[in-house]
Design a protein around this motif. Structure first.
Motif, PDB file in Angstrom:
ATOM      1  N   ASN A 274      -2.030   1.302  -8.448  1.00 40.82           N
ATOM      2  CA  ASN A 274      -1.013   2.111  -7.779  1.00 40.82           C
ATOM      3  C   ASN A 274      -1.612   3.500  -7.572  1.00 40.82           C
ATOM      4  OD1 ASN A 274       1.935   2.544  -6.996  1.00 40.82           O
ATOM      5  ND2 ASN A 274       1.615   4.194  -8.453  1.00 40.82           N
ATOM      6  N   HIS A 280      -1.919   2.470  -2.207  1.00 42.61           N
ATOM      7  CA  HIS A 280      -1.765   1.211  -2.932  1.00 42.61           C
ATOM      8  C   HIS A 280      -0.445   1.276  -3.702  1.00 42.61           C
ATOM      9  CE1 HIS A 280      -6.055   0.788  -2.154  1.00 42.61           C
ATOM     10  NE2 HIS A 280      -5.985  -0.471  -2.562  1.00 42.61           N
ATOM     11  N   THR A 291      -0.028  -5.999  -5.890  1.00 37.33           N
ATOM     12  CA  THR A 291      -0.548  -4.772  -5.286  1.00 37.33           C
ATOM     13  C   THR A 291      -0.560  -4.923  -3.772  1.00 37.33           C
ATOM     14  OG1 THR A 291      -1.962  -4.257  -7.168  1.00 37.33           O
ATOM     15  CG2 THR A 291      -2.517  -3.216  -5.091  1.00 37.33           C
ATOM     16  N   LYS A 292       0.084  -3.983  -3.086  1.00 35.28           N
ATOM     17  CA  LYS A 292       0.036  -3.946  -1.628  1.00 35.28           C
ATOM     18  C   LYS A 292      -0.806  -2.750  -1.199  1.00 35.28           C
ATOM     19  CE  LYS A 292       4.402  -6.281  -0.625  1.00 35.28           C
ATOM     20  NZ  LYS A 292       5.692  -6.204   0.116  1.00 35.28           N
ATOM     21  N   ALA A 293      -1.757  -3.000  -0.319  1.00 38.10           N
ATOM     22  CA  ALA A 293      -2.628  -1.941   0.184  1.00 38.10           C
ATOM     23  C   ALA A 293      -2.339  -1.721   1.658  1.00 38.10           C
ATOM     24  CB  ALA A 293      -4.087  -2.322  -0.017  1.00 38.10           C
ATOM     25  N   THR A 299      -2.341  -7.981   0.325  1.00 38.88           N
ATOM     26  CA  THR A 299      -1.474  -8.030  -0.839  1.00 38.88           C
ATOM     27  C   THR A 299      -2.114  -8.944  -1.872  1.00 38.88           C
ATOM     28  OG1 THR A 299       0.476  -7.762   0.560  1.00 38.88           O
ATOM     29  CG2 THR A 299       0.842  -8.521  -1.684  1.00 38.88           C
TER      30      THR A 299
END
Length: 365
Positions: A274, A280, A291-293, A299
């Motif tokens: 994060n 992120h 985790t989403k970027a 993801t």
């Protein structure tokens, strides 16, 4: 007459044998707080050998006897056990003695003393053995110079609870310095988590956690300044709903940047991040860290079980040649296929709220 004499001798020998038998460590562990201990000629400043001898006169622990035997020589300081690699230490200057069993099956001990601001002393002694049964415990006493007496008291170990009941832990007393350390061997991390209690002149207080040989999460790249590395300063041990064990959450001072690490494929891996600077976003679901970027447009899903990563799945957005479908990559194709992966992702439900119990961490190089 001769028969009577032999019988008397046998009885006398049996009584002597009983008198010289050592109590079990379980007995001492369960009863040590029930007795005050008088220190002969203790005075205002009893030495470590005096204190250990007074304890031994009361409890007669077998691991202490070799130390006191060596301490009869006032010039003795240290002797190595050539067979097992341990040894006996008598450090009068620093108020410390120990018997290190060198990894053998025999018992071990260490003891030390701290000066309290009120003129009293804090005396601690650790006793243990690795087998039959495996046991280790620590006893704390307040020494009152007015009465030359050791009074049992609760120690900082009462505030400690193992992260995992399967973890092995030990108590470390200082030969130099003043910290009291509870060393927990983390079966997930396969390394030591040291719970450090610092001395305030009267008692010990929990200070921080130090971790040995942590490969990931010590420093991380900050894209705001390309040559700048951010140190992780806080750690939390997190259990999600449905989990029976914990994994690790590291953060910087501001708790804006966070790293999630967990055991995976025999090593400790970074499984989530994060960071508002690098866009992120970290979310927690039951049994899953996501985790989403935004910039890299992926993801990552880390499915957890008992503190370990069970499966890693990464989903990328649809590209021109993919027929409008996003691309999914799965680690360990022998365990899961793409269709199953999509079903797992659909079943996540809603994120869960977590409130990490942060502890200051010092990650050793």
């Amino acid at each position: 007459m001769k028969k009577y004499f032999l019988l008397l001798l046998a009885v006398t020998t049996s009584i002597y044998a009983l008198a010289t038998d050592y109590p079990s460590l379980e007995e001492i562990r369960d009863q040590w707080m029930s007795r005050n201990i008088k220190v002969p000629q203790g005075g205002n400043n009893p030495g470590i050998v005096q204190l250990v001898k007074a304890f031994q006169n009361t409890w007669n622990a077998y691991a202490i006897s070799p130390v006191l035997e060596k301490a009869k020589n006032p010039n003795f300081t240290y002797e190595v056990d050539e067979e097992y690699g341990g040894g006996i230490t008598v450090d009068r200057k620093n108020g410390y003695v120990s018997l290190d069993n060198g990894g053998s099956d025999s018992g071990y001990m260490e003891a030390c003393v701290w000066r309290r601001d009120n003129g009293h002393r804090l005396f601690a002694i650790v006793l243990g053995q690795p087998v039959d049964p495996e046991i280790e415990f620590v006893c704390f006493y307040d020494y009152d110079p007015k009465t030359s007496t050791l009074y049992p008291e609760t120690g900082p170990e009462q505030e400690y609870h193992p992260l995992n009941k399967e973890n092995h832990f030990s108590y470390n007393l200082p030969q130099k310095g003043k910290d009291f350390i509870i060393c927990e061997y983390d079966i997930n991390l396969q390394g030591n988590i040291n719970h450090v209690f610092t001395w305030d002149g009267n008692k010990h207080h929990f200070s921080h956690v130090s971790i040995d040989d942590l490969k990931y999460g010590y420093r991380w790249f900050n894209p705001k300044e390309t040559d700048y590395l951010v140190e992780m300063t806080k750690i939390a041990f997190i259990t999600l709903p449905g989990q029976e064990d914990y994994f690790y959450l590291l953060s910087d001072d501001d708790e804006e940047g966070m790293l999630v690490i967990a055991p995976y494929k025999g090593d400790i891996e970074l499984i989530g991040i994060n960071n508002p600077i690098s866009h992120h976003e970290l979310s927690f679901y039951p049994n899953v860290v996501v985790t989403k970027a935004e910039i890299n447009e992926y993801t990552s899903f880390a499915f957890l079980k008992d503190g370990y990563v069970l499966q890693m799945i990464t989903e990328y957005p649809a590209s021109g040649g993919s027929g409008g479908k996003s691309k999914i990559t799965v680690d360990g194709w022998d365990n899961i296929d793409e269709e199953t992966a999509r079903e797992m992702i659909k079943s996540l439900g809603q994120p869960v709220q977590i409130k990490p119990k942060w502890r200051e961490v010092k990650l050793n190089d």
